[in-house]
Design a protein around this motif. Structure first.
Motif, short mmCIF file in Angstrom:
data_model
loop_
_atom_site.label_atom_id
_atom_site.label_comp_id
_atom_site.label_asym_id
_atom_site.label_seq_id
_atom_site.Cartn_x
_atom_site.Cartn_y
_atom_site.Cartn_z
N ARG A 263 0.80 -1.22 0.00
CA ARG A 263 0.00 0.00 0.00
C ARG A 263 0.84 1.27 0.00
N SER A 264 2.13 1.12 -0.22
CA SER A 264 2.94 2.31 -0.46
C SER A 264 2.92 2.67 -1.94
N ARG A 265 2.39 1.74 -2.75
CA ARG A 265 2.29 1.94 -4.20
C ARG A 265 0.86 2.32 -4.57
N ARG A 266 0.70 2.76 -5.81
CA ARG A 266 -0.63 3.05 -6.37
C ARG A 266 -1.07 1.82 -7.14
N ASN A 267 -2.18 1.23 -6.75
CA ASN A 267 -2.62 -0.02 -7.33
C ASN A 267 -3.94 0.15 -8.07
N ILE A 268 -4.03 -0.41 -9.28
CA ILE A 268 -5.25 -0.44 -10.05
C ILE A 268 -5.63 -1.91 -10.25
N VAL A 269 -6.83 -2.27 -9.80
CA VAL A 269 -7.26 -3.67 -9.87
C VAL A 269 -8.50 -3.77 -10.76
N GLY A 270 -8.42 -4.66 -11.75
CA GLY A 270 -9.57 -4.88 -12.63
C GLY A 270 -10.18 -6.25 -12.38
N TYR A 271 -11.50 -6.28 -12.21
CA TYR A 271 -12.23 -7.53 -12.01
C TYR A 271 -13.09 -7.78 -13.25
N PHE A 272 -12.83 -8.89 -13.94
CA PHE A 272 -13.49 -9.16 -15.21
C PHE A 272 -14.10 -10.56 -15.24
N GLU A 273 -15.19 -10.66 -15.99
CA GLU A 273 -15.81 -11.99 -16.15
C GLU A 273 -14.91 -12.89 -16.98
N GLN A 274 -14.31 -12.33 -18.03
CA GLN A 274 -13.42 -13.13 -18.86
C GLN A 274 -12.31 -12.26 -19.45
N LYS A 275 -11.20 -12.91 -19.75
CA LYS A 275 -10.05 -12.18 -20.30
C LYS A 275 -10.30 -11.78 -21.75
N LEU B 143 -3.30 -5.02 -11.60
CA LEU B 143 -3.65 -6.40 -11.29
C LEU B 143 -5.01 -6.71 -11.91
N SER B 144 -5.27 -8.01 -12.12
CA SER B 144 -6.56 -8.41 -12.66
C SER B 144 -6.99 -9.75 -12.08
N ALA B 145 -8.30 -9.95 -12.04
CA ALA B 145 -8.88 -11.22 -11.60
C ALA B 145 -10.04 -11.55 -12.54
N PHE B 146 -10.25 -12.85 -12.79
CA PHE B 146 -11.25 -13.26 -13.77
C PHE B 146 -12.19 -14.33 -13.21
N GLY B 147 -13.33 -14.44 -13.87
CA GLY B 147 -14.25 -15.54 -13.62
C GLY B 147 -14.71 -15.66 -12.18
N ALA B 148 -14.68 -16.90 -11.70
CA ALA B 148 -15.19 -17.18 -10.35
C ALA B 148 -14.39 -16.44 -9.28
N ILE B 149 -13.09 -16.25 -9.53
CA ILE B 149 -12.24 -15.58 -8.54
C ILE B 149 -12.71 -14.13 -8.32
#
Length: 348
Positions: free
Chosen positions: A100-112, A134-140
């Motif tokens: 959390r000392s960095r700037r983080n962008i997280v994308g949550y997507f159904e599919q890549k 960062l990214s996360a897909f599907g069930a995750i």
């Protein structure tokens, strides 16, 4: 001479990369003769030769290539640039342990394989030096997609609240502007490492010189820049600098670390001093200082003293018996390829 020395190396590196990425849409090497095409050199603020610039999706990246001028080094740089700038998370627990000392962008997507993710990937390719993507897909990612695909900004600080992107995920211009606003601070720190890079952006500097542990002055400066100067974001760079490290630029404006905090403008021709830091919170005072730069008033008063009917908002430097001092952050004559701030680093 240096351009002639680099030419065969650059061409050989292009051949190496062409073998690895035969699709012409993957990587393009190009060269420009700036004597013949001075308009192109001027457009991209090229003032030293040779210069290697990286473009992504038609946009010039802020950071130019400054690595070794060898086939191996240039090829390695391209391979690095082709690597995926987005880390895929396999468990949402990973999000809770982010740095959390960095700037983080997280994308949550159904599919890549989706337009939403492809747009996100384009943005990450351009801004990955400024943010962690960062990214996360599907069930995750399902728990974070209650209203569809979702992009979150996690600012620095353990307790800083998340910010949600509310625009269209397929509109590149919109999501790029939002992400850039989050990833690139309004007021950035200038250091020995990034000074040349910031100079190459071609915008004058509005700098707060402050002692490293004087966070109160920095916070006040950040607040007033956001309040008074947000409309000037594209015309001037807002920076802060460590007074101890940058004693040499302070000497150019007849100041020492004992005088800090000090606000000054570096126009790359001269440096102009904001008269009194305590006037920072006076409504419109800081903005007028910047407007006087754009109108030429600071430059005029630097050479000729205050206008007869006005009081100069910037404190002109009085020692004009000889030629005025050079800007402390600006590159010197192209033939010299030196920076005064880098000389200061050598002295340290």
């Amino acid at each position: 001479r240096f351009s002639q020395m680099l030419h065969p190396i650059f061409e050989e590196a292009s051949n190496v990369i062409k073998e690895e990425y035969p699709d012409k849409n993957q990587v393009v090497f190009a060269r420009v003769d700036c004597d013949q095409h001075s308009d192109i050199a001027q457009r991209y603020r090229i003032s030293k030769y040779p210069t290697l610039k990286l473009f992504r999706n038609g946009m010039m990246m802020k950071r130019e290539y400054r690595g070794q001028r060898s086939v191996t080094a240039i090829a390695d740089y391209i391979r690095q640039q082709k690597s995926n700038p987005i880390r895929e998370v396999q468990d949402l627990e990973e999000i809770t342990s982010l740095d959390r000392s960095r700037r983080n962008i997280v994308g949550y997507f159904e599919q890549k394989d989706s337009d939403n993710y492809r747009t996100f990937e384009r943005v990450a390719n351009i801004l990955h030096d400024d943010c962690v993507f960062l990214s996360a897909f599907g069930a995750i990612s399902k728990a974070e997609r209650f209203s569809g695909d979702n992009v979150i900004y996690k600012p620095p600080g353990e307790n800083a609240p998340d910010m949600v992107y509310l625009g269209s995920l397929t509109n590149f211009d919109l999501i790029y502007a939002w992400t850039q606003d989050k990833c690139v601070p309004l007021v950035r720190e200038i250091t020995f490492e990034n000074g040349e890079e910031l100079t190459e952006e071609g915008l004058p500097f509005l700098i707060l010189f402050h002692m490293k542990d004087d966070l109160e002055s920095l916070e006040k400066f950040q607040q007033e820049v956001a309040r008074q100067l947000i409309s000037e974001k594209g015309t001037i760079n807002f920076l802060h600098a460590d007074c101890d490290k940058f004693r040499h630029p302070l000497l150019h404006i007849q100041k020492t670390p004992a005088d800090c905090p000090v606000i000054a403008i570096d126009s790359f021709r001269h440096m102009y001093v904001f008269p009194d830091f305590s006037d920072l919170s006076v409504p419109g005072k800081l903005k007028q200082f910047v407007l006087d730069l754009h109108s030429g008033k600071l430059h005029r008063e630097f050479h000729h003293g205050p206008d007869p009917t006005d009081v100069a908002p910037g404190q002109p430097i009085q020692d004009l018996a000889s030629s005025p001092p050079e800007s402390s952050f600006q590159k010197l004559a192209p033939s010299e390829h030196r920076y005064t701030l880098l000389r200061e680093k050598d002295e340290l």
